[in-house]
Design a protein around this motif. Structure first.
Motif, PDB file in Angstrom:
ATOM      1  N   ASP A   1      42.879  58.605  39.604  1.00 36.15           N
ATOM      2  CA  ASP A   1      44.003  59.498  39.339  1.00 36.15           C
ATOM      3  C   ASP A   1      45.331  58.747  39.422  1.00 36.15           C
ATOM      4  OD1 ASP A   1      42.241  61.513  39.011  1.00 36.15           O
ATOM      5  OD2 ASP A   1      42.492  62.360  41.026  1.00 36.15           O
ATOM      6  N   GLN A   2      45.402  57.810  40.334  1.00 41.07           N
ATOM      7  CA  GLN A   2      46.656  57.086  40.519  1.00 41.07           C
ATOM      8  C   GLN A   2      46.809  55.925  39.533  1.00 41.07           C
ATOM      9  OE1 GLN A   2      46.927  55.868  44.612  1.00 41.07           O
ATOM     10  NE2 GLN A   2      46.232  57.859  45.359  1.00 41.07           N
ATOM     11  N   ASN A   3      45.770  55.713  38.714  1.00 43.17           N
ATOM     12  CA  ASN A   3      45.820  54.613  37.743  1.00 43.17           C
ATOM     13  C   ASN A   3      46.240  53.316  38.440  1.00 43.17           C
ATOM     14  OD1 ASN A   3      45.623  53.353  35.265  1.00 43.17           O
ATOM     15  ND2 ASN A   3      47.725  53.835  34.664  1.00 43.17           N
ATOM     16  N   SER A   4      45.519  53.004  39.523  1.00 48.53           N
ATOM     17  CA  SER A   4      46.037  52.011  40.456  1.00 48.53           C
ATOM     18  C   SER A   4      45.254  50.701  40.477  1.00 48.53           C
ATOM     19  CB  SER A   4      46.046  52.594  41.867  1.00 48.53           C
ATOM     20  OG  SER A   4      44.734  53.049  42.191  1.00 48.53           O
ATOM     21  N   ALA A   5      44.662  50.296  39.346  1.00 45.81           N
ATOM     22  CA  ALA A   5      43.961  49.009  39.337  1.00 45.81           C
ATOM     23  C   ALA A   5      44.908  47.876  39.724  1.00 45.81           C
ATOM     24  CB  ALA A   5      43.361  48.743  37.955  1.00 45.81           C
ATOM     25  N   GLY A   6      46.136  47.926  39.186  1.00 48.37           N
ATOM     26  CA  GLY A   6      47.122  46.901  39.536  1.00 48.37           C
ATOM     27  C   GLY A   6      47.461  46.927  41.015  1.00 48.37           C
ATOM     28  N   ARG A   7      47.555  48.138  41.571  1.00 47.76           N
ATOM     29  CA  ARG A   7      47.877  48.261  42.998  1.00 47.76           C
ATOM     30  C   ARG A   7      46.758  47.693  43.860  1.00 47.76           C
ATOM     31  NH1 ARG A   7      47.929  53.526  44.439  1.00 47.76           N
ATOM     32  NH2 ARG A   7      48.874  52.975  46.426  1.00 47.76           N
ATOM     33  N   ILE A   8      45.501  47.903  43.415  1.00 43.73           N
ATOM     34  CA  ILE A   8      44.373  47.340  44.178  1.00 43.73           C
ATOM     35  C   ILE A   8      44.460  45.816  44.205  1.00 43.73           C
ATOM     36  CG2 ILE A   8      41.874  47.075  44.254  1.00 43.73           C
ATOM     37  CD1 ILE A   8      41.659  49.837  42.993  1.00 43.73           C
ATOM     38  N   LEU A   9      44.713  45.220  43.043  1.00 42.75           N
ATOM     39  CA  LEU A   9      44.811  43.761  42.977  1.00 42.75           C
ATOM     40  C   LEU A   9      45.971  43.250  43.819  1.00 42.75           C
ATOM     41  CD1 LEU A   9      44.115  43.177  39.164  1.00 42.75           C
ATOM     42  CD2 LEU A   9      42.553  42.827  41.083  1.00 42.75           C
ATOM     43  N   ASP A  10      47.085  43.979  43.792  1.00 41.74           N
ATOM     44  CA  ASP A  10      48.232  43.576  44.613  1.00 41.74           C
ATOM     45  C   ASP A  10      47.869  43.615  46.092  1.00 41.74           C
ATOM     46  OD1 ASP A  10      49.755  43.215  42.369  1.00 41.74           O
ATOM     47  OD2 ASP A  10      50.740  45.183  42.472  1.00 41.74           O
ATOM     48  N   ARG A  11      47.145  44.690  46.460  1.00 42.84           N
ATOM     49  CA  ARG A  11      46.764  44.828  47.872  1.00 42.84           C
ATOM     50  C   ARG A  11      45.798  43.720  48.277  1.00 42.84           C
ATOM     51  NH1 ARG A  11      47.770  44.872  52.769  1.00 42.84           N
ATOM     52  NH2 ARG A  11      46.281  45.904  54.145  1.00 42.84           N
ATOM     53  N   LEU A  12      44.873  43.358  47.397  1.00 41.49           N
ATOM     54  CA  LEU A  12      43.947  42.266  47.700  1.00 41.49           C
ATOM     55  C   LEU A  12      44.704  40.954  47.898  1.00 41.49           C
ATOM     56  CD1 LEU A  12      41.001  42.972  45.222  1.00 41.49           C
ATOM     57  CD2 LEU A  12      40.951  43.150  47.719  1.00 41.49           C
ATOM     58  N   SER A  13      45.718  40.723  47.077  1.00 46.01           N
ATOM     59  CA  SER A  13      46.525  39.510  47.229  1.00 46.01           C
ATOM     60  C   SER A  13      47.245  39.512  48.575  1.00 46.01           C
ATOM     61  CB  SER A  13      47.543  39.403  46.088  1.00 46.01           C
ATOM     62  OG  SER A  13      46.887  39.295  44.842  1.00 46.01           O
ATOM     63  N   GLU A  14      47.734  40.695  48.989  1.00 46.69           N
ATOM     64  CA  GLU A  14      48.394  40.798  50.285  1.00 46.69           C
ATOM     65  C   GLU A  14      47.433  40.487  51.419  1.00 46.69           C
ATOM     66  OE1 GLU A  14      50.122  44.628  50.671  1.00 46.69           O
ATOM     67  OE2 GLU A  14      51.357  44.459  48.861  1.00 46.69           O
ATOM     68  N   VAL A  15      46.218  41.042  51.313  1.00 44.38           N
ATOM     69  CA  VAL A  15      45.218  40.797  52.353  1.00 44.38           C
ATOM     70  C   VAL A  15      44.865  39.317  52.409  1.00 44.38           C
ATOM     71  CG1 VAL A  15      42.828  41.228  53.025  1.00 44.38           C
ATOM     72  CG2 VAL A  15      44.272  43.124  52.283  1.00 44.38           C
ATOM     73  N   GLN A  16      44.744  38.701  51.219  1.00 48.74           N
ATOM     74  CA  GLN A  16      44.431  37.270  51.191  1.00 48.74           C
ATOM     75  C   GLN A  16      45.498  36.468  51.923  1.00 48.74           C
ATOM     76  OE1 GLN A  16      44.663  35.316  47.350  1.00 48.74           O
ATOM     77  NE2 GLN A  16      42.787  34.168  47.775  1.00 48.74           N
ATOM     78  N   ARG A  17      46.750  36.800  51.669  1.00 49.55           N
ATOM     79  CA  ARG A  17      47.844  36.087  52.349  1.00 49.55           C
ATOM     80  C   ARG A  17      47.822  36.348  53.846  1.00 49.55           C
ATOM     81  NH1 ARG A  17      50.617  37.612  47.622  1.00 49.55           N
ATOM     82  NH2 ARG A  17      51.425  39.498  48.615  1.00 49.55           N
ATOM     83  N   GLU A  18      47.555  37.614  54.220  1.00 49.49           N
ATOM     84  CA  GLU A  18      47.521  37.951  55.642  1.00 49.49           C
ATOM     85  C   GLU A  18      46.410  37.197  56.368  1.00 49.49           C
ATOM     86  OE1 GLU A  18      47.131  42.147  55.870  1.00 49.49           O
ATOM     87  OE2 GLU A  18      49.017  42.564  54.826  1.00 49.49           O
ATOM     88  N   ILE A  19      45.233  37.146  55.728  1.00 49.50           N
ATOM     89  CA  ILE A  19      44.097  36.452  56.358  1.00 49.50           C
ATOM     90  C   ILE A  19      44.388  34.959  56.469  1.00 49.50           C
ATOM     91  CG2 ILE A  19      41.690  35.787  56.026  1.00 49.50           C
ATOM     92  CD1 ILE A  19      41.203  38.542  54.812  1.00 49.50           C
ATOM     93  N   ARG A  20      44.966  34.395  55.390  1.00 45.45           N
ATOM     94  CA  ARG A  20      45.272  32.961  55.429  1.00 45.45           C
ATOM     95  C   ARG A  20      46.317  32.665  56.488  1.00 45.45           C
ATOM     96  NH1 ARG A  20      46.597  32.314  50.429  1.00 45.45           N
ATOM     97  NH2 ARG A  20      44.543  31.665  49.706  1.00 45.45           N
ATOM     98  N   ASN A  21      47.348  33.484  56.546  1.00 56.58           N
ATOM     99  CA  ASN A  21      48.398  33.262  57.547  1.00 56.58           C
ATOM    100  C   ASN A  21      47.854  33.425  58.956  1.00 56.58           C
ATOM    101  OD1 ASN A  21      50.248  32.857  55.508  1.00 56.58           O
ATOM    102  ND2 ASN A  21      50.994  34.977  55.511  1.00 56.58           N
TER     103      ASN A  21
END
Length: 383
Positions: free
Chosen positions: A22-42
Motif C-alpha cells: 500500500d505504501q509503495n515502499s520498495a525504495g524505502r525498504i532498500l533505503d532502510r537496508l542500507s541504513e542497517v548495513q551502515r549501523e551494523i558496520r559502524n
C-alpha cells in the motif's frame, strides 16, 4: 513477536506485505537496508575490541526490516544439540581434500579473473601466458585463416585482422573458464562418498584440460622452461584422461593438475604483489594435499636423477612401443607419450607416475645453470 523475540511470520507476513504494498515502499525498504548495513558496520568497527556485536543483535536488526537472517554456523558449546551436529558436519566437510581443492581453486580463479578482466580491450591481454597463446592457439588460427582464404577468392581479412578477432574471442572464453569453476566443482551432499567426490574432481580436470586442444608439438623457446613443462605436461594429461584414462588418479592428483593448468594458461608474474601472494597461498593449499613437501636437493643430484630416470623411460618406451627410432636424442615428451600410444602393450597401465616424471624431466633435464624457476611451490610438493 514470539517469546524468543523472533517474528511470528504466519501471522505477520500477510499484514506486513499489505502495508508495504500500500505504501509503495520498495525504495524505502532498500533505503532502510542500507541504513542497517551502515549501523551494523559502524557497530562492528566501533566495538571490535569489546566483541559486543552478536548474532542476536544482527538478527534483531533484520527482524525490524521484515527479513529473516540466515542461520549462522556458531561454534557449539554442547555436544548433542542440533547446532553442534550441524557445525561438526560442516567442519568435517570443509576439511576433505575435495573441498580444500574447491575452495582453493575458486579463490585462485577469482584473483585471476579480477586481474584478467582489467586487461580486456588491450591488443595483448596480460592475463594469458604468451607461450600458451603462441603454441596452443596461434597456429590454430593461422590454419583457419589459410583454409578460409583457400575457400574464398575475395581475399577476406588479413591474417593479422583474423587473428586479432579470434584472439579477442579466445580471451573471452578463457575468462568464462574462470567463472565456471564452481559449476565444475559443486558443493556436494554430506553423504557423497569418496568415489563420487573423486569422479567429480576428475571431471573438472578433463573440463579444464580441454583448452589444450589444438596444441601442436612444442619446441623449446629461450627462457620458457617453466611454461614448456606446464604446457607439455598438460597436453599429455589431456590425452591420457580423454582416451585410455589414468588408473590411479586421486583427488590430490587432480589438485596438482588443476594448479598446473592455471599456471600454463595464465601469467601470474604480471599480477600486483598482493594478488600474487594471495594466489600462491591458495595454490599451496591445494598442493599440500600431496604431502608435507621437501626441499630440493643440490642441482648436481637432480641432474643425476633425471639422467637415470630418462634411461629407464627410454628403455620402457623401446620395450613396449617398438618405435624403433627412440634414442637419447628423442624428446622426452615423445618417449613418455609413446608409452601410452595405441600400439603400446602397456597402454592401459599408464599412471600419474609418468605425468610427474614428464614434468620433472622438462623442468630439470638439461636445465641451464643460471635459470631459476617460478614454479618452486609446485616443485616443493611434487619432489
Amino acid at each position: 513477536y514470539l517469546e524468543d523475540g523472533t517474528i511470528d511470520w504466519d501471522t505477520a507476513s500477510a499484514e506486513l506485505w499489505d502495508n508495504l504494498k500500500d505504501q509503495n515502499s520498495a525504495g524505502r525498504i532498500l533505503d532502510r537496508l542500507s541504513e542497517v548495513q551502515r549501523e551494523i558496520r559502524n557497530d562492528s568497527d566501533g566495538r571490535k575490541e569489546a566483541g559486543s556485536l552478536k548474532y542476536s543483535s544482527v538478527c534483531r536488526q533484520f527482524n525490524e526490516c521484515g527479513l529473516v537472517l540466515p542461520r549462522a554456523f556458531e561454534k557449539p558449546y554442547k555436544d548433542r544439540d542440533e547446532k553442534s551436529w550441524s557445525f561438526y558436519e560442516w567442519k568435517q566437510g570443509i576439511e576433505t581434500p575435495y573441498y580444500v581443492i574447491r575452495s582453493g581453486l575458486i579463490g585462485m580463479c577469482r584473483i585471476l579473473r579480477e586481474n584478467f578482466i582489467s586487461a580486456q580491450g588491450e591488443e595483448y591481454v596480460s592475463g594469458l601466458t604468451e607461450p600458451f597463446w603462441r603454441r596452443a592457439q596461434l597456429g590454430w588460427w593461422k590454419y583457419l585463416w589459410r583454409k578460409t582464404n583457400e575457400e574464398e577468392a575475395d581475399g577476406g581479412p588479413s591474417i593479422e585482422q583474423f587473428i586479432r578477432e579470434h584472439r579477442a574471442a579466445w580471451d573471452r572464453e578463457m575468462c568464462e573458464l574462470l567463472t565456471s569453476v564452481p559449476a565444475m566443482l559443486p558443493a556436494m551432499s554430506a553423504s557423497a562418498g569418496e568415489a563420487t567426490l573423486n569422479a567429480q574432481a576428475e571431471a573438472a580436470v578433463r573440463e579444464v584440460l580441454r583448452y589444450v586442444d589444438g596444441m601442436g608439438d612444442l619446441k623449446p623457446e629461450p627462457r620458457t622452461r617453466d611454461l614448456d613443462a606446464c604446457c607439455l605436461t598438460m597436453k599429455l594429461a589431456r590425452n591420457w584422461t580423454s582416451h585410455q584414462g589414468i588408473r590411479d588418479m586421486t583427488i590430490e592428483n587432480c589438485g596438482f593438475l588443476l594448479a598446473l593448468c592455471l599456471r600454463g594458461y595464465f601469467d601470474i608474474s604480471r599480477m600486483p604483489e598482493l594478488s600474487r601472494k594471495g594466489y600462491l597461498a591458495r595454490e599451496e593449499s591445494l598442493l599440500k594435499l600431496l604431502g608435507p613437501g621437501a626441499d630440493l636437493p643440490e642441482r648436481s643430484v637432480i641432474i643425476e636423477l633425471m639422467d637415470r630416470s630418462f634411461e629407464q623411460l627410454l628403455a620402457k618406451n623401446q620395450a613396449v612401443y617398438k618405435a624403433g627410432d627412440s634414442g637419447k636424442d628423442t624428446p622426452v615428451y615423445k618417449i613418455i607419450s609413446g608409452i601410452g600410444h595405441q600400439e603400446s602393450k602397456c597402454r592401459e597401465t599408464v599412471s600419474m607416475d609418468e605425468i610427474y616424471l614428464l614434468f620433472w624431466q622438462l623442468m630439470f633435464r638439461g636445465m641451464p645453470a643460471d635459470q631459476d624457476s617460478g614454479l618452486k611451490i609446485i616443485l616443493k610438493y611434487t619432489a
